[in-house]
Design a protein around this motif. Structure first.
Motif, PDB file in Angstrom:
ATOM      1  N   SER A 146      -5.055 -13.002   5.559  1.00  0.00           N
ATOM      2  CA  SER A 146      -5.132 -13.544   4.210  1.00  0.00           C
ATOM      3  C   SER A 146      -4.918 -12.438   3.183  1.00  0.00           C
ATOM      4  O   SER A 146      -5.115 -11.245   3.461  1.00  0.00           O
ATOM      5  N   TYR A 147      -4.557 -12.830   1.985  1.00  0.00           N
ATOM      6  CA  TYR A 147      -4.384 -11.864   0.898  1.00  0.00           C
ATOM      7  C   TYR A 147      -5.724 -11.282   0.454  1.00  0.00           C
ATOM      8  O   TYR A 147      -5.761 -10.216  -0.181  1.00  0.00           O
ATOM      9  N   LYS A 148      -6.820 -11.961   0.771  1.00  0.00           N
ATOM     10  CA  LYS A 148      -8.129 -11.482   0.349  1.00  0.00           C
ATOM     11  C   LYS A 148      -8.548 -10.201   1.061  1.00  0.00           C
ATOM     12  O   LYS A 148      -9.437  -9.495   0.582  1.00  0.00           O
ATOM     13  N   VAL A 149      -7.936  -9.890   2.212  1.00  0.00           N
ATOM     14  CA  VAL A 149      -8.311  -8.688   2.964  1.00  0.00           C
ATOM     15  C   VAL A 149      -7.371  -7.526   2.669  1.00  0.00           C
ATOM     16  O   VAL A 149      -7.490  -6.464   3.275  1.00  0.00           O
ATOM     17  N   ILE A 150      -6.453  -7.701   1.725  1.00  0.00           N
ATOM     18  CA  ILE A 150      -5.504  -6.632   1.394  1.00  0.00           C
ATOM     19  C   ILE A 150      -6.183  -5.631   0.459  1.00  0.00           C
ATOM     20  O   ILE A 150      -6.771  -6.003  -0.563  1.00  0.00           O
ATOM     21  N   LYS A 151      -6.082  -4.365   0.808  1.00  0.00           N
ATOM     22  CA  LYS A 151      -6.644  -3.290  -0.007  1.00  0.00           C
ATOM     23  C   LYS A 151      -5.576  -2.561  -0.796  1.00  0.00           C
ATOM     24  O   LYS A 151      -5.793  -2.206  -1.968  1.00  0.00           O
ATOM     25  N   ASP A 152      -4.428  -2.331  -0.182  1.00  0.00           N
ATOM     26  CA  ASP A 152      -3.381  -1.542  -0.841  1.00  0.00           C
ATOM     27  C   ASP A 152      -2.023  -1.967  -0.299  1.00  0.00           C
ATOM     28  O   ASP A 152      -1.909  -2.398   0.864  1.00  0.00           O
ATOM     29  N   VAL A 153      -0.981  -1.852  -1.146  1.00  0.00           N
ATOM     30  CA  VAL A 153       0.394  -2.179  -0.743  1.00  0.00           C
ATOM     31  C   VAL A 153       1.310  -1.059  -1.226  1.00  0.00           C
ATOM     32  O   VAL A 153       1.266  -0.665  -2.402  1.00  0.00           O
ATOM     33  N   GLN A 154       2.129  -0.578  -0.328  1.00  0.00           N
ATOM     34  CA  GLN A 154       3.114   0.453  -0.656  1.00  0.00           C
ATOM     35  C   GLN A 154       4.491   0.007  -0.180  1.00  0.00           C
ATOM     36  O   GLN A 154       4.607  -0.747   0.801  1.00  0.00           O
ATOM     37  N   VAL A 155       5.521   0.484  -0.860  1.00  0.00           N
ATOM     38  CA  VAL A 155       6.895   0.165  -0.464  1.00  0.00           C
ATOM     39  C   VAL A 155       7.665   1.467  -0.275  1.00  0.00           C
ATOM     40  O   VAL A 155       7.409   2.474  -0.956  1.00  0.00           O
ATOM     41  N   THR A 168      -2.134  -2.066   3.637  1.00  0.00           N
ATOM     42  CA  THR A 168      -3.394  -1.537   4.165  1.00  0.00           C
ATOM     43  C   THR A 168      -4.498  -2.567   3.953  1.00  0.00           C
ATOM     44  O   THR A 168      -4.725  -3.014   2.818  1.00  0.00           O
ATOM     45  N   LEU A 169      -5.170  -2.930   5.049  1.00  0.00           N
ATOM     46  CA  LEU A 169      -6.253  -3.905   4.975  1.00  0.00           C
ATOM     47  C   LEU A 169      -7.585  -3.203   4.703  1.00  0.00           C
ATOM     48  O   LEU A 169      -7.681  -1.976   4.776  1.00  0.00           O
ATOM     49  N   ARG A 170      -8.594  -3.966   4.392  1.00  0.00           N
ATOM     50  CA  ARG A 170      -9.891  -3.396   4.032  1.00  0.00           C
ATOM     51  C   ARG A 170     -10.577  -2.686   5.189  1.00  0.00           C
ATOM     52  O   ARG A 170     -11.398  -1.797   4.987  1.00  0.00           O
ATOM     53  N   ASP A 171     -10.243  -3.095   6.418  1.00  0.00           N
ATOM     54  CA  ASP A 171     -10.852  -2.433   7.578  1.00  0.00           C
ATOM     55  C   ASP A 171     -10.086  -1.187   8.006  1.00  0.00           C
ATOM     56  O   ASP A 171     -10.403  -0.594   9.040  1.00  0.00           O
ATOM     57  N   GLY A 172      -9.074  -0.795   7.215  1.00  0.00           N
ATOM     58  CA  GLY A 172      -8.299   0.405   7.521  1.00  0.00           C
ATOM     59  C   GLY A 172      -7.029   0.148   8.313  1.00  0.00           C
ATOM     60  O   GLY A 172      -6.239   1.084   8.526  1.00  0.00           O
ATOM     61  N   THR A 173      -6.801  -1.070   8.749  1.00  0.00           N
ATOM     62  CA  THR A 173      -5.589  -1.385   9.518  1.00  0.00           C
ATOM     63  C   THR A 173      -4.370  -1.362   8.607  1.00  0.00           C
ATOM     64  O   THR A 173      -4.404  -1.871   7.486  1.00  0.00           O
ATOM     65  N   LYS A 174      -3.287  -0.760   9.122  1.00  0.00           N
ATOM     66  CA  LYS A 174      -2.034  -0.701   8.373  1.00  0.00           C
ATOM     67  C   LYS A 174      -0.984  -1.572   9.053  1.00  0.00           C
ATOM     68  O   LYS A 174      -0.745  -1.444  10.254  1.00  0.00           O
ATOM     69  N   VAL A 175      -0.382  -2.451   8.283  1.00  0.00           N
ATOM     70  CA  VAL A 175       0.662  -3.352   8.775  1.00  0.00           C
ATOM     71  C   VAL A 175       1.985  -2.870   8.196  1.00  0.00           C
ATOM     72  O   VAL A 175       2.183  -2.889   6.981  1.00  0.00           O
ATOM     73  N   ASP A 176       2.881  -2.442   9.074  1.00  0.00           N
ATOM     74  CA  ASP A 176       4.174  -1.882   8.658  1.00  0.00           C
ATOM     75  C   ASP A 176       5.259  -2.934   8.862  1.00  0.00           C
ATOM     76  O   ASP A 176       5.575  -3.305   9.997  1.00  0.00           O
ATOM     77  N   LEU A 177       5.803  -3.434   7.784  1.00  0.00           N
ATOM     78  CA  LEU A 177       6.885  -4.419   7.825  1.00  0.00           C
ATOM     79  C   LEU A 177       8.192  -3.694   7.513  1.00  0.00           C
ATOM     80  O   LEU A 177       8.397  -3.222   6.387  1.00  0.00           O
ATOM     81  N   ARG A 178       9.078  -3.626   8.495  1.00  0.00           N
ATOM     82  CA  ARG A 178      10.291  -2.832   8.376  1.00  0.00           C
ATOM     83  C   ARG A 178      11.476  -3.666   7.918  1.00  0.00           C
ATOM     84  O   ARG A 178      11.642  -4.817   8.317  1.00  0.00           O
TER      85      ARG A 178
END
Length: 202
Positions: A139-148, A162-172
């Motif tokens: 969900s968008y509620k768990v998003i902490k940071d977005v970089q491009v 970057t999610l609130r629990d520290g997980t990073k999701v890399d969309l290439r």
């Protein structure tokens, strides 16, 4: 032959009979006869009112049901649904003739055919795998940071969430990556400023 004399009632006898009959009527009218109590009839309306009272209760149930059914679930609308940018595949196929670039070419082919991104008003979905069996939703509620990170000349780019629990999701190699990143930040609980890093080639 002697005839039997017929006796006729004397006036004294007749008066005694009439007096006795009158006295009996007078006594019978004074005898106490039991009367039916009138209170029995007064109890009937109370019983009827008690029976008819529950018929008024379903009004509350009807109102509650109407309120519950009037609520409509939030409809999910799609903002973007697609795979990696086609330019990423084309550029890597051209450079794939060199043996050093071949691993990156294979990764681009995998992204083009077996990777799909979906951004809706409720969540972010990443579908991968040969048959699409691997799926990740958040969900968008768990998003902490977005970089491009722009690629090539900015035609496509990577989105790092970057999610609130520290997980990073890399969309290439995401097309319209800046618009999608701003959309993610606008739906987050705590909107942040979009961070953009320098271009890193393909």
């Amino acid at each position: 032959m002697a005839s039997t004399p017929i006796l006729s009632p004397t006036p004294t006898t007749t008066s005694l009979v009439h007096h006795h009959h009158h006295q009996s009527l007078h006594l019978s009218s004074k005898l106490p006869f039991p009367t039916r109590p009138t209170t029995c009839n007064n109890n009937r309306p109370l019983t009827r009112l008690h029976v008819s009272t529950p018929t008024n209760k379903p009004n509350t149930t009807t109102t509650t049901t109407t309120t519950t059914t009037s609520k409509k679930p939030t409809t999910e609308t799609i903002f973007f649904d697609g795979g990696a940018h086609y330019g990423d595949l084309l550029a890597n196929l051209i450079l794939g003739f060199t043996l050093l670039w071949l691993p990156l070419t294979l990764a681009a082919v995998f992204r083009a055919f077996f990777l799909r991104y979906r951004f809706t008003n409720l969540r972010v979905t990443v579908i991968s795998g040969l048959t699409g069996q691997d799926r990740s939703d958040f969900s968008y509620k768990v998003i902490k940071d977005v970089q491009v990170v722009p690629r090539f000349i900015g035609e496509w780019g990577d989105i790092i969430i970057t999610l609130r629990d520290g997980t990073k999701v890399d969309l290439r190699s995401v097309p319209k990556f800046r618009e999608i990143a701003k959309y993610c930040l606008s739906l987050a609980d705590k909107p942040a400023v979009l961070k953009e890093k320098g271009s890193k080639g393909f």
